[in-house]
Enzyme design. Sequence first.
Site, PDB file in Angstrom:
ATOM      1  N   PHE A 135     -31.521  12.096  -2.540  1.00 19.60           N
ATOM      2  CA  PHE A 135     -31.220  13.039  -1.792  1.00 19.60           C
ATOM      3  C   PHE A 135     -30.069  13.286  -3.502  1.00 19.60           C
ATOM      4  CE2 PHE A 135     -29.331  15.408   1.628  1.00 19.60           C
ATOM      5  CZ  PHE A 135     -29.674  16.269   1.436  1.00 19.60           C
TER       6      PHE A 135
ATOM      7  N   LEU B  32     -29.303   5.569  -5.281  1.00 23.16           N
ATOM      8  CA  LEU B  32     -29.505   7.197  -5.024  1.00 23.16           C
ATOM      9  C   LEU B  32     -29.997   8.097  -3.646  1.00 23.16           C
ATOM     10  CD1 LEU B  32     -32.225   7.661  -7.961  1.00 23.16           C
ATOM     11  CD2 LEU B  32     -29.903   8.195  -7.783  1.00 23.16           C
ATOM     12  N   GLY B  33     -29.456   7.555  -2.525  1.00 21.09           N
ATOM     13  CA  GLY B  33     -29.444   7.872  -1.569  1.00 21.09           C
ATOM     14  C   GLY B  33     -30.327   8.587  -0.807  1.00 21.09           C
TER      15      GLY B  33
ATOM     16  N   SER C 196     -31.948   1.605  -2.587  1.00 21.82           N
ATOM     17  CA  SER C 196     -31.360   3.200  -1.726  1.00 21.82           C
ATOM     18  C   SER C 196     -30.003   3.703  -3.041  1.00 21.82           C
ATOM     19  CB  SER C 196     -30.980   3.667  -1.039  1.00 21.82           C
ATOM     20  OG  SER C 196     -32.222   3.263  -0.173  1.00 21.82           O
TER      21      SER C 196
ATOM     22  N   TYR D 118     -44.206  -4.150   3.396  1.00 20.30           N
ATOM     23  CA  TYR D 118     -44.409  -2.745   2.470  1.00 20.30           C
ATOM     24  C   TYR D 118     -45.681  -2.789   2.352  1.00 20.30           C
ATOM     25  CZ  TYR D 118     -39.519  -3.119   1.023  1.00 20.30           C
ATOM     26  OH  TYR D 118     -37.641  -3.185   1.439  1.00 20.30           O
TER      27      TYR D 118
ATOM     28  N   SER E  88     -30.900  12.211  -6.318  1.00 22.95           N
ATOM     29  CA  SER E  88     -31.374  13.276  -7.732  1.00 22.95           C
ATOM     30  C   SER E  88     -31.170  14.696  -7.806  1.00 22.95           C
ATOM     31  CB  SER E  88     -32.513  12.537  -7.028  1.00 22.95           C
ATOM     32  OG  SER E  88     -33.272  14.021  -6.567  1.00 22.95           O
TER      33      SER E  88
ATOM     34  N   HIS F 137     -35.275  -9.939   5.266  1.00 29.23           N
ATOM     35  CA  HIS F 137     -34.785  -9.356   5.106  1.00 29.23           C
ATOM     36  C   HIS F 137     -34.385  -8.189   5.932  1.00 29.23           C
ATOM     37  CE1 HIS F 137     -38.209  -5.670   4.162  1.00 29.23           C
ATOM     38  NE2 HIS F 137     -36.587  -5.616   3.936  1.00 29.23           N
TER      39      HIS F 137
END
Length: 327
Positions: free
Chosen positions: A210, A206-207, A204, A56, A212, A124
């Site tokens: 999306f 919350l997709g 993820s 990251y 949210s 990872h």
Amino acid sequence: MEHRALGDQGLTVSVQGLGCMGMSAFYGATDETESLATIDRALELGVTLLDTAESYGPFVNEQLLAKALAGRRDRAAVATKTGVEITDEGRVMGLNGRPEYVRRALERSLRHLGTDHVDLYYLHRIDPGVPIEETVGGLAELVAEGKVRHIGVCEASERTIRRAHAVHPLTAVQTEYSLFERGIEQDGVRDALRELGIGLVAYSPLGRGFLSGAITSPDDFAEDDWRRTDPRFQGENFDRNLHVVREVRRIASDKGVTPSQLALAWVLHQGAVAIPGTKRRRYLEENVAATEVTLTAEDIAAIEAVAPQGAVSGDRYPPEYMGTLNG
């Protein structure tokens, strides 16, 4: 904040952690001051699991966590990842699960994190060119030396998880899991985790934002936001998936919570530890409030009716990345 045992190996963390990736990469503009304030607020609210990776940035996100945890390292369980080979200059070279690289990467991560140990160290992605037994054997050596407390894998198949766990007990498997992505319910992964006593960490949840309810058009993304390349946010897929989100929003409204809170409460209800990512305090606070939401049997049935397995259109990643999943 409720805490939950993550697997059977002795690691206990907050039921909701914090995904820190977006503070440094992939999701548009970043603001270090706000990111540090967000991590600080997370600790205040009882969040203990902070998730990062050397890729990251690269490296920048680990260095951010070092700043955030200076003088209070003991307040957080730090999870980072290896297996994507990166040169010291930050050039991504591809997958590398060789034990000698894993060791070198850990030493670098420890320097960037400003710590002498990592609480949870993940592979990872699975390197198809290296037997998983060899990679996990290398990770086990790092555990024996005290540099790593617990190990896990990300985006692994049931077979790989079983092979890895036979070499050294896995504490957690991190994979995408949400109302938008329920593949582990069908491919044997979730059942294997329960059988083997391995914790599930849902990224993820919350997709990718999306769920949210705040995203109404692909144009809502910044030009450098990688979700512009995500198949689920493109063309007819976007329109179909937006319909699912609207139904989730309707159920959330009836319950008096936000769509994000409903979606996160569902993930927690499944027994997972969720690590929603955010780089802003206001979204963090909204997400953490989901830990107080109780879902009834009627709520679960209503959610299942609008977001069953297979309801979402489009692959999880662009074609060039799909081959790195389920290794």
